[in-house]
Scaffold this active site. Structure first.
Site, PDB file in Angstrom:
ATOM      1  N   SER A 119       0.913  -1.260  -0.077  1.00 19.11           N
ATOM      2  CA  SER A 119      -0.161  -0.029   0.078  1.00 19.11           C
ATOM      3  C   SER A 119       0.824   1.368   0.052  1.00 19.11           C
ATOM      4  O   SER A 119       0.240   2.393  -0.543  1.00 19.11           O
ATOM      5  CB  SER A 119      -0.793   0.107   1.322  1.00 19.11           C
ATOM      6  OG  SER A 119      -1.643  -1.053   1.353  1.00 19.11           O
ATOM      7  N   HIS A 140      -1.191  -2.977  -7.260  1.00 20.59           N
ATOM      8  CA  HIS A 140      -1.933  -2.587  -6.176  1.00 20.59           C
ATOM      9  C   HIS A 140      -3.366  -2.712  -6.259  1.00 20.59           C
ATOM     10  O   HIS A 140      -3.988  -1.927  -6.979  1.00 20.59           O
ATOM     11  CB  HIS A 140      -1.450  -1.062  -5.519  1.00 20.59           C
ATOM     12  CG  HIS A 140      -2.178  -0.700  -4.339  1.00 20.59           C
ATOM     13  ND1 HIS A 140      -2.490   0.404  -4.072  1.00 20.59           N
ATOM     14  CD2 HIS A 140      -2.437  -1.488  -3.153  1.00 20.59           C
ATOM     15  CE1 HIS A 140      -3.083   0.674  -2.718  1.00 20.59           C
ATOM     16  NE2 HIS A 140      -2.959  -0.760  -2.231  1.00 20.59           N
ATOM     17  N   GLU A 152      -3.552  -0.505  -9.489  1.00 18.75           N
ATOM     18  CA  GLU A 152      -2.263   0.324 -10.039  1.00 18.75           C
ATOM     19  C   GLU A 152      -1.233  -0.287 -10.339  1.00 18.75           C
ATOM     20  O   GLU A 152      -0.780  -1.511  -9.551  1.00 18.75           O
ATOM     21  CB  GLU A 152      -2.066   1.447  -8.631  1.00 18.75           C
ATOM     22  CG  GLU A 152      -3.151   2.471  -8.544  1.00 18.75           C
ATOM     23  CD  GLU A 152      -2.894   2.875  -7.082  1.00 18.75           C
ATOM     24  OE1 GLU A 152      -2.999   4.183  -6.959  1.00 18.75           O
ATOM     25  OE2 GLU A 152      -2.438   2.525  -6.228  1.00 18.75           O
ATOM     26  N   ASN A 190      -3.530   6.045  -2.628  1.00 22.34           N
ATOM     27  CA  ASN A 190      -3.312   6.377  -1.295  1.00 22.34           C
ATOM     28  C   ASN A 190      -2.614   7.610  -1.004  1.00 22.34           C
ATOM     29  O   ASN A 190      -2.825   8.169   0.388  1.00 22.34           O
ATOM     30  CB  ASN A 190      -2.362   5.065  -0.593  1.00 22.34           C
ATOM     31  CG  ASN A 190      -3.371   3.695  -0.288  1.00 22.34           C
ATOM     32  OD1 ASN A 190      -4.334   3.911  -0.151  1.00 22.34           O
ATOM     33  ND2 ASN A 190      -2.848   2.732  -0.069  1.00 22.34           N
TER      34      ASN A 190
HETATM   35  N1  3HC Z   1     -16.218  -9.179  -1.217  1.00 23.98           N
HETATM   36  C1  3HC Z   1     -16.975  -9.503  -2.315  1.00 23.98           C
HETATM   37  N2  3HC Z   1     -17.994  -8.837  -2.854  1.00 23.98           N
HETATM   38  C2  3HC Z   1     -18.374  -7.691  -2.015  1.00 23.98           C
HETATM   39  C3  3HC Z   1     -18.033  -7.471  -0.751  1.00 23.98           C
HETATM   40  C4  3HC Z   1     -16.642  -8.263  -0.289  1.00 23.98           C
HETATM   41  N3  3HC Z   1     -16.148  -8.093   0.707  1.00 23.98           N
HETATM   42  N4  3HC Z   1     -18.770  -6.505  -0.265  1.00 23.98           N
HETATM   43  C5  3HC Z   1     -19.502  -6.106  -1.011  1.00 23.98           C
HETATM   44  N5  3HC Z   1     -19.559  -7.063  -2.141  1.00 23.98           N
HETATM   45  C6  3HC Z   1     -20.234  -6.852  -3.461  1.00 23.98           C
HETATM   46  C7  3HC Z   1     -21.732  -7.103  -3.162  1.00 23.98           C
HETATM   47  O1  3HC Z   1     -21.841  -8.464  -3.584  1.00 23.98           O
HETATM   48  C8  3HC Z   1     -22.235  -6.246  -4.380  1.00 23.98           C
HETATM   49  O2  3HC Z   1     -22.276  -6.907  -5.518  1.00 23.98           O
HETATM   50  P1  3HC Z   1     -23.643  -6.913  -6.537  1.00 23.98           P
HETATM   51  O3  3HC Z   1     -24.198  -5.526  -6.273  1.00 23.98           O
HETATM   52  O4  3HC Z   1     -22.720  -6.977  -7.817  1.00 23.98           O
HETATM   53  O5  3HC Z   1     -24.493  -7.794  -6.293  1.00 23.98           O
HETATM   54  C9  3HC Z   1     -21.665  -5.158  -4.308  1.00 23.98           C
HETATM   55  O6  3HC Z   1     -20.375  -5.396  -3.566  1.00 23.98           O
HETATM   56  C10 3HC Z   1     -22.415  -4.182  -3.333  1.00 23.98           C
HETATM   57  O7  3HC Z   1     -22.382  -4.671  -2.003  1.00 23.98           O
HETATM   58  P2  3HC Z   1     -23.517  -4.167  -1.075  1.00 23.98           P
HETATM   59  O8  3HC Z   1     -24.715  -3.956  -1.889  1.00 23.98           O
HETATM   60  O9  3HC Z   1     -23.814  -5.398   0.020  1.00 23.98           O
HETATM   61  O10 3HC Z   1     -22.955  -3.018  -0.332  1.00 23.98           O
HETATM   62  P3  3HC Z   1     -22.523  -1.631  -0.673  1.00 23.98           P
HETATM   63  O11 3HC Z   1     -23.248  -1.049  -1.984  1.00 23.98           O
HETATM   64  O12 3HC Z   1     -22.708  -0.942   0.486  1.00 23.98           O
HETATM   65  O13 3HC Z   1     -21.090  -1.707  -1.331  1.00 23.98           O
HETATM   66  C11 3HC Z   1     -18.883  -1.681  -1.013  1.00 23.98           C
HETATM   67  C12 3HC Z   1     -19.898  -2.235  -0.570  1.00 23.98           C
HETATM   68  C13 3HC Z   1     -18.607  -2.043  -2.545  1.00 23.98           C
HETATM   69  C14 3HC Z   1     -17.655  -2.023  -0.353  1.00 23.98           C
HETATM   70  C15 3HC Z   1     -18.798  -0.068  -1.037  1.00 23.98           C
HETATM   71  O14 3HC Z   1     -19.407   0.498  -0.061  1.00 23.98           O
HETATM   72  C16 3HC Z   1     -17.488   0.738  -1.394  1.00 23.98           C
HETATM   73  O15 3HC Z   1     -17.219   0.902  -2.623  1.00 23.98           O
HETATM   74  N6  3HC Z   1     -16.792   1.210  -0.299  1.00 23.98           N
HETATM   75  C17 3HC Z   1     -15.525   1.937  -0.641  1.00 23.98           C
HETATM   76  C18 3HC Z   1     -14.573   0.870  -0.561  1.00 23.98           C
HETATM   77  C19 3HC Z   1     -13.204   1.375  -1.090  1.00 23.98           C
HETATM   78  O16 3HC Z   1     -13.012   2.612  -0.684  1.00 23.98           O
HETATM   79  N7  3HC Z   1     -12.101   0.775  -1.043  1.00 23.98           N
HETATM   80  C20 3HC Z   1     -10.841   0.931  -1.144  1.00 23.98           C
HETATM   81  C21 3HC Z   1      -9.917   1.035   0.146  1.00 23.98           C
HETATM   82  S1  3HC Z   1      -8.452   1.585   0.178  1.00 23.98           S
HETATM   83  C22 3HC Z   1      -7.675   0.273  -0.365  1.00 23.98           C
HETATM   84  O17 3HC Z   1      -8.061  -0.693  -0.233  1.00 23.98           O
HETATM   85  C23 3HC Z   1      -6.295   0.518  -0.367  1.00 23.98           C
HETATM   86  C24 3HC Z   1      -5.249  -0.150   0.504  1.00 23.98           C
HETATM   87  O18 3HC Z   1      -3.952   0.087   0.260  1.00 23.98           O
HETATM   88  C25 3HC Z   1      -5.644   0.484   1.913  1.00 23.98           C
END
Ligand code: 3HC
Length: 292
Positions: A119, A140, A152, A190
């Site tokens: 990250s 990434h 990335e 990030n």
């Molecule tokens: N694993 C697999 N699929 C998942 C999941 C998981 N953990 N969580 C949610 N999903 C899928 C669901 O199955 C659903 O798919 P579908 O609509 O095609 O059936 C879709 O994602 C939407 O899920 P939900 O309706 O249950 O929930 P939300 O609409 O609230 O979405 C979310 C959940 C996709 C996690 C959304 O809230 C989101 O995009 N959040 C932001 C996530 C983000 O910013 N991530 C980046 C973090 S930073 C990072 O990773 C970098 C690192 O270096 C720190």
């Protein structure tokens, strides 16, 4: 030559997601974890995620079985020797990553590309420690890996065009949208996201508004899928703290300095969703704000 044989070192939250998306794209995947328990936990994560996809009718039960058949698990690094590409998603410690790549450098053929899902560490420091700096890249992914479209792809000043292009094409073959990034700590996402999360914590420390109201503000005011505190709990407060420490060490800019509240939460084991408590408590039906 396209990447077909993939190795994944580390099968935590990110490694399991990477192994899953690679197998769903038809790749032959070998996952390596350090212990039997870690192998079983990793396998469980992948199975749970595929079951979720099955319930949402994204895959059939036959496809689920086929995907699982394409993934094999091992504790032995030598089983990664014949891979076209090895992606590491182990602990965010440079020494551990260099030790892993150092061993793989001896085991793998000269063509194998080494990729890190780090990250915030720099890829150059990993490339400099092996005998194939031209074949070391950053790859990434974002959490949750099966959902987030971006990858990335990171090149250092030593990465060959060929290794970069192959890795970029690999990311695309997973159904992801790759972007090219230079090797600087935090890459693109990030670099921008971490100061935002840390700033939200600082504003909470200043008492600008309640946690829930600040989350609501960014969801309804900006259309973000999650507010900053929900996102911190989702990413893991321990993970965000570690990233902030590395980025602060690199840039020495205040915007990357971990705020005291983040350190206190981590000291109390309030890592977020994974530990059941972070900024919010996840033991009930709905997350409820905890004292900060
Ligand atoms: N694993 C697999 N699929 C998942 C999941 C998981 N953990 N969580 C949610 N999903 C899928 C669901 O199955 C659903 O798919 P579908 O609509 O095609 O059936 C879709 O994602 C939407 O899920 P939900 O309706 O249950 O929930 P939300 O609409 O609230 O979405 C979310 C959940 C996709 C996690 C959304 O809230 C989101 O995009 N959040 C932001 C996530 C983000 O910013 N991530 C980046 C973090 S930073 C990072 O990773 C970098 C690192 O270096 C720190």
């Amino acid at each position: 030559m396209s990447v077909q044989k993939v190795g994944v070192a580390g099968c935590g939250l990110m490694g399991s997601g990477i192994a899953e998306v690679a197998a769903r794209a038809g790749k032959d995947v070998v996952v390596r974890e350090v212990s039997k328990e870690a192998v079983e936990a990793g396998r469980g994560r992948i199975e749970a995620s595929l079951t979720r996809a099955l319930k949402r009718e994204k895959i059939s039960s036959e496809e689920r079985d086929e995907v699982l058949e394409r993934i094999s698990f091992t504790q032995d690094l030598a089983d990664l020797a014949d891979r076209d590409l090895v992606i590491e998603a182990i602990i965010e410690e440079l020494e551990a990553k260099n030790e892993l790549f150092g061993t793989l450098d001896e085991l793998c053929g000269p063509e194998t590309i080494f990729a890190s899902n780090t990250s915030s560490l720099t890829i150059t420091e990993m490339a400099a420690a092996v005998n194939r700096p031209d074949r070391v890249v950053g790859l990434h992914f974002f959490n949750p890996v099966p959902v987030m479209k971006l990858v990335e792809v990171v090149r250092t000043i030593a990465t060959s065009e060929e290794a970069f292009d192959r890795t970029f094409a690999f990311a695309r073959s997973l159904g992801k949208e790759p972007i090219a990034a230079k090797d600087n700590s935090g890459f693109v996402v990030n670099l921008l996201l971490v100061p935002y999360m840390l700033d939200a914590i600082r504003q909470l420390e200043r008492g600008v508004a309640s946690m829930r109201d600040m989350d609501t503000a960014m969801v309804l005011g900006c259309g973000y899928p999650m507010g900053p505190f929900t996102l911190c709990d989702f990413v893991g407060n321990d993970t965000t703290l570690r990233i902030a420490e590395i980025m602060f060490e690199e840039y020495r800019e205040e915007r990357y300095a971990p705020p005291p509240l983040l350190k206190r939460l981590v000291a109390m084991g309030r890592y977020g969703r994974k530990s059941g408590k972070g900024f919010y408590d996840y033991s009930g039906d709905e997350p409820t704000p905890l004292p900060v």
